[in-house]
Design a protein around this motif. Structure first.
Motif, PDB file in Angstrom:
ATOM      1  N   ASP A   1      13.622   1.337   7.838  1.00 35.63           N
ATOM      2  CA  ASP A   1      13.180   1.434   6.384  1.00 35.63           C
ATOM      3  C   ASP A   1      13.271   2.753   5.599  1.00 35.63           C
ATOM      4  OD1 ASP A   1      15.185  -0.542   6.580  1.00 35.63           O
ATOM      5  OD2 ASP A   1      13.518  -2.128   6.245  1.00 35.63           O
ATOM      6  N   THR A   2      13.662   3.171   5.525  1.00 35.07           N
ATOM      7  CA  THR A   2      13.121   4.334   4.119  1.00 35.07           C
ATOM      8  C   THR A   2      12.740   3.649   3.092  1.00 35.07           C
ATOM      9  OG1 THR A   2      14.269   6.091   5.463  1.00 35.07           O
ATOM     10  CG2 THR A   2      13.054   7.127   3.694  1.00 35.07           C
ATOM     11  N   ILE A   3      10.957   3.450   2.933  1.00 31.49           N
ATOM     12  CA  ILE A   3      10.845   3.147   1.178  1.00 31.49           C
ATOM     13  C   ILE A   3      10.587   4.143   0.184  1.00 31.49           C
ATOM     14  CG2 ILE A   3       9.254   1.891   0.516  1.00 31.49           C
ATOM     15  CD1 ILE A   3      11.214   0.823   2.414  1.00 31.49           C
ATOM     16  N   ARG A   4      11.218   4.245  -0.118  1.00 28.63           N
ATOM     17  CA  ARG A   4      10.495   5.268  -1.863  1.00 28.63           C
ATOM     18  C   ARG A   4      10.207   4.058  -3.324  1.00 28.63           C
ATOM     19  NH1 ARG A   4      14.390   5.182  -6.431  1.00 28.63           N
ATOM     20  NH2 ARG A   4      16.240   3.666  -5.822  1.00 28.63           N
ATOM     21  N   SER A   5       9.365   4.790  -3.572  1.00 34.35           N
ATOM     22  CA  SER A   5       8.743   3.956  -4.907  1.00 34.35           C
ATOM     23  C   SER A   5       9.339   4.874  -6.617  1.00 34.35           C
ATOM     24  CB  SER A   5       7.438   4.467  -4.986  1.00 34.35           C
ATOM     25  OG  SER A   5       6.780   3.112  -5.871  1.00 34.35           O
ATOM     26  N   GLU A   6       9.443   3.921  -7.474  1.00 32.97           N
ATOM     27  CA  GLU A   6       8.942   4.077  -8.549  1.00 32.97           C
ATOM     28  C   GLU A   6       8.638   3.935  -9.346  1.00 32.97           C
ATOM     29  OE1 GLU A   6      13.607   3.047 -10.005  1.00 32.97           O
ATOM     30  OE2 GLU A   6      14.289   4.671  -8.711  1.00 32.97           O
TER      31      GLU A   6
ATOM     32  N   VAL B   1      11.934  -3.587  -2.552  1.00 35.77           N
ATOM     33  CA  VAL B   1      11.684  -4.466  -1.238  1.00 35.77           C
ATOM     34  C   VAL B   1      10.481  -4.868  -2.159  1.00 35.77           C
ATOM     35  CG1 VAL B   1      13.114  -3.366   0.626  1.00 35.77           C
ATOM     36  CG2 VAL B   1      10.533  -1.932  -0.274  1.00 35.77           C
ATOM     37  N   CYS B   2       9.411  -4.336  -2.815  1.00 39.34           N
ATOM     38  CA  CYS B   2       8.099  -4.168  -2.918  1.00 39.34           C
ATOM     39  C   CYS B   2       8.323  -4.326  -4.846  1.00 39.34           C
ATOM     40  CB  CYS B   2       7.314  -4.023  -2.644  1.00 39.34           C
ATOM     41  SG  CYS B   2       5.695  -4.381  -2.802  1.00 39.34           S
ATOM     42  N   ARG B   3       7.850  -5.100  -5.646  1.00 40.53           N
ATOM     43  CA  ARG B   3       7.044  -4.499  -6.921  1.00 40.53           C
ATOM     44  C   ARG B   3       5.675  -5.733  -7.259  1.00 40.53           C
ATOM     45  NH1 ARG B   3      10.490  -4.123 -10.869  1.00 40.53           N
ATOM     46  NH2 ARG B   3      12.956  -5.539  -9.600  1.00 40.53           N
ATOM     47  N   THR B   4       5.021  -5.212  -8.756  1.00 43.73           N
ATOM     48  CA  THR B   4       3.807  -4.841  -8.226  1.00 43.73           C
ATOM     49  C   THR B   4       2.910  -4.057 -10.023  1.00 43.73           C
ATOM     50  OG1 THR B   4       1.490  -5.477  -7.385  1.00 43.73           O
ATOM     51  CG2 THR B   4       2.304  -3.190  -7.459  1.00 43.73           C
ATOM     52  N   THR B   5       2.099  -4.850 -10.000  1.00 43.38           N
ATOM     53  CA  THR B   5       1.796  -4.728 -11.617  1.00 43.38           C
ATOM     54  C   THR B   5       0.175  -3.851 -11.448  1.00 43.38           C
ATOM     55  OG1 THR B   5       3.487  -5.593 -12.607  1.00 43.38           O
ATOM     56  CG2 THR B   5       1.806  -5.154 -13.964  1.00 43.38           C
TER      57      THR B   5
ATOM     58  N   GLY C   1       9.349  -0.375  -5.234  1.00 36.27           N
ATOM     59  CA  GLY C   1       9.420   0.041  -3.612  1.00 36.27           C
ATOM     60  C   GLY C   1      10.882  -0.380  -3.732  1.00 36.27           C
ATOM     61  N   LEU C   2      11.732   0.387  -2.807  1.00 34.72           N
ATOM     62  CA  LEU C   2      13.287   0.247  -2.748  1.00 34.72           C
ATOM     63  C   LEU C   2      12.902   0.690  -1.094  1.00 34.72           C
ATOM     64  CD1 LEU C   2      12.844   1.596  -6.074  1.00 34.72           C
ATOM     65  CD2 LEU C   2      15.177   0.536  -5.579  1.00 34.72           C
ATOM     66  N   ASN C   3      14.649   0.278  -0.534  1.00 34.98           N
ATOM     67  CA  ASN C   3      14.256   0.940   0.567  1.00 34.98           C
ATOM     68  C   ASN C   3      15.710   1.450   0.861  1.00 34.98           C
ATOM     69  OD1 ASN C   3      17.085  -0.782   0.205  1.00 34.98           O
ATOM     70  ND2 ASN C   3      16.007  -1.984   1.825  1.00 34.98           N
ATOM     71  N   GLN C   4      16.497   1.879   1.649  1.00 41.79           N
ATOM     72  CA  GLN C   4      17.581   3.047   1.370  1.00 41.79           C
ATOM     73  C   GLN C   4      18.306   2.489   1.202  1.00 41.79           C
ATOM     74  OE1 GLN C   4      15.700   2.185   3.813  1.00 41.79           O
ATOM     75  NE2 GLN C   4      17.169   1.068   5.898  1.00 41.79           N
TER      76      GLN C   4
ATOM     77  N   GLY D   1       0.727  -1.027   0.043  1.00 42.92           N
ATOM     78  CA  GLY D   1       0.507   0.250   0.319  1.00 42.92           C
ATOM     79  C   GLY D   1       0.754   1.071  -0.304  1.00 42.92           C
ATOM     80  N   LEU D   2       1.936   1.258   0.748  1.00 40.02           N
ATOM     81  CA  LEU D   2       2.832   2.217   1.029  1.00 40.02           C
ATOM     82  C   LEU D   2       3.508   2.679  -0.382  1.00 40.02           C
ATOM     83  CD1 LEU D   2       4.215   4.369   2.175  1.00 40.02           C
ATOM     84  CD2 LEU D   2       6.183   3.106   3.550  1.00 40.02           C
ATOM     85  N   VAL D   3       4.051   1.902  -1.256  1.00 42.36           N
ATOM     86  CA  VAL D   3       4.811   1.600  -1.942  1.00 42.36           C
ATOM     87  C   VAL D   3       3.832   2.329  -3.099  1.00 42.36           C
ATOM     88  CG1 VAL D   3       5.803   0.389  -4.366  1.00 42.36           C
ATOM     89  CG2 VAL D   3       6.377  -0.160  -1.721  1.00 42.36           C
ATOM     90  N   VAL D   4       2.208   1.731  -3.619  1.00 39.98           N
ATOM     91  CA  VAL D   4       1.691   2.592  -5.027  1.00 39.98           C
ATOM     92  C   VAL D   4       0.500   3.497  -4.120  1.00 39.98           C
ATOM     93  CG1 VAL D   4      -0.831   2.226  -5.021  1.00 39.98           C
ATOM     94  CG2 VAL D   4       0.842   0.048  -5.251  1.00 39.98           C
TER      95      VAL D   4
END
Length: 150
Positions: free
Chosen positions: A99-104, A136-140, A128-131, A65-68
């Protein structure tokens, strides 16, 4: 409105989302509680210390949910009609409190809706990527999007 209309997306476009978020124990406890997930691996520090991870894992659905969510401001804020589904969701690395999460986000496919004039379906890949820049997460995700008003 920050979100883009269907016609503004291009296949292959990559969004590197500026907002990042450091996750906390409270996030994990609250999310697990709100979703009735009593798994000790998320909420019991003593139990988690006895696992291979040595500490609680962040709830993976929170991570998803955070990554999206981190993508919304740049892509779909105010222009999404509905989420249609997610596929191919994986969590290759664990996420821990601190952990610090960012998204692409990459636009993978576009098509006008066959049943809803003035709307289209955008397929996104969210990562989703960590620091440490570890995935850490990938979804379509497929989303029904508004077309630009006439």
């Amino acid at each position: 409105m920050a979100g883009l209309y269907f016609e503004q997306f291009e296949i292959g476009r990559v969004f590197v989302h500026e907002i990042r978020r450091t996750v906390t124990d409270m996030d994990n406890m609250l999310f697990s509680s709100l979703t009735y997930n009593p798994a000790a691996i998320h909420i019991d520090h003593a139990y988690a210390a006895s696992t291979e991870f040595g500490r609680p894992l962040m709830n993976s659905i929170f991570t998803l949910g955070l990554v999206v969510g981190l993508s919304v401001q740049d892509t779909t804020f105010g222009t999404t009609v509905a989420n249609l589904g997610m596929t191919d969701t994986v969590f290759p690395k664990p996420v821990f409190s601190g952990d610090t999460i960012r998204s692409e986000t990459t636009v993978k496919a576009l098509r006008p809706s066959k049943s809803r004039p003035g709307q289209g379906i955008v397929t996104f890949e969210h990562v989703g990527l960590n620091q440490h820049d570890e995935v850490v997460c990938r979804t379509t995700r497929s989303a029904l999007m508004l077309a630009r008003p006439a």
